[in-house]
Design an enzyme around this catalytic site. Structure first.
Site, PDB file in Angstrom:
ATOM      1  N   THR A  15       5.875  17.890  20.561  1.00  0.00           N
ATOM      2  CA  THR A  15       5.960  18.576  19.650  1.00  0.00           C
ATOM      3  C   THR A  15       6.551  16.789  18.889  1.00  0.00           C
ATOM      4  O   THR A  15       7.822  16.272  19.348  1.00  0.00           O
ATOM      5  CB  THR A  15       5.738  18.907  18.723  1.00  0.00           C
ATOM      6  N   ASP A  16       6.032  16.250  17.920  1.00  0.00           N
ATOM      7  CA  ASP A  16       6.795  15.231  16.961  1.00  0.00           C
ATOM      8  C   ASP A  16       6.959  16.434  15.500  1.00  0.00           C
ATOM      9  O   ASP A  16       6.906  17.155  15.101  1.00  0.00           O
ATOM     10  CB  ASP A  16       5.672  14.394  16.349  1.00  0.00           C
ATOM     11  N   GLN A  17       8.115  15.616  14.598  1.00  0.00           N
ATOM     12  CA  GLN A  17       7.927  16.570  13.183  1.00  0.00           C
ATOM     13  C   GLN A  17       7.101  16.818  12.967  1.00  0.00           C
ATOM     14  O   GLN A  17       7.702  17.920  11.472  1.00  0.00           O
ATOM     15  CB  GLN A  17       8.736  15.701  12.386  1.00  0.00           C
TER      16      GLN A  17
END
Length: 140
Positions: A15-17
């Site tokens: 996942t990203d931010q």
């Protein structure tokens, strides 16, 4: 037409931010599905490489529709969308656990000699693969 189903648990590292799966991970998932499909068709990609043949991606096209998130499970469907004896196009659809489509698309591949990257006719050089791919490709 054969369709392979691959269950994937979304990992935090994917996942990203924003808390959603980073787009690059969908391509990795497609590779998992493609490898599983090839195995379910009775082949092993490592045997192809041992014979001096590789199958690079020449195009990939994915449409992102709904975010997958950490902690969810997704289901990847993979099939042979088209095949012409030289080029293979694999189709993909990734659904979340609620049945929403997260992404869908395709990747195109050719077989080439590992040493020279010269194209190889699957129909001529890999007749067993050719027969199975003809039998299992999507009917148009």
């Amino acid at each position: 037409m054969k369709i392979t189903e691959t269950k994937i648990d979304v990992r935090y590292a994917e996942t990203d931010q924003m808390g959603v799966v980073h787009h690059s991970n969908y391509i990795v998932w497609c590779e998992l599905g493609r490898t599983k499909l090839i195995k379910e068709l009775g082949f092993d990609y490592s045997d192809l490489e041992a014979a001096g043949i590789v199958s690079p991606v020449i195009n990939i096209d994915l449409d992102y529709k709904f975010p997958a998130r950490f902690g969810e499970s997704v289901t990847l469907l993979t099939w042979i969308d088209s095949y012409d004896g030289l080029r293979v196009v694999y189709g993909y659809k990734i659904n979340n656990q609620n049945g929403q489509i997260c992404a869908h698309g395709s990747s195109s591949h050719v077989c080439v000699k590992k040493e020279s990257f010269r194209p190889v006719s699957i129909k001529k050089q890999l007749p067993q693969w050719h027969e199975v791919y003809e039998k299992n490709k999507k009917s148009n």
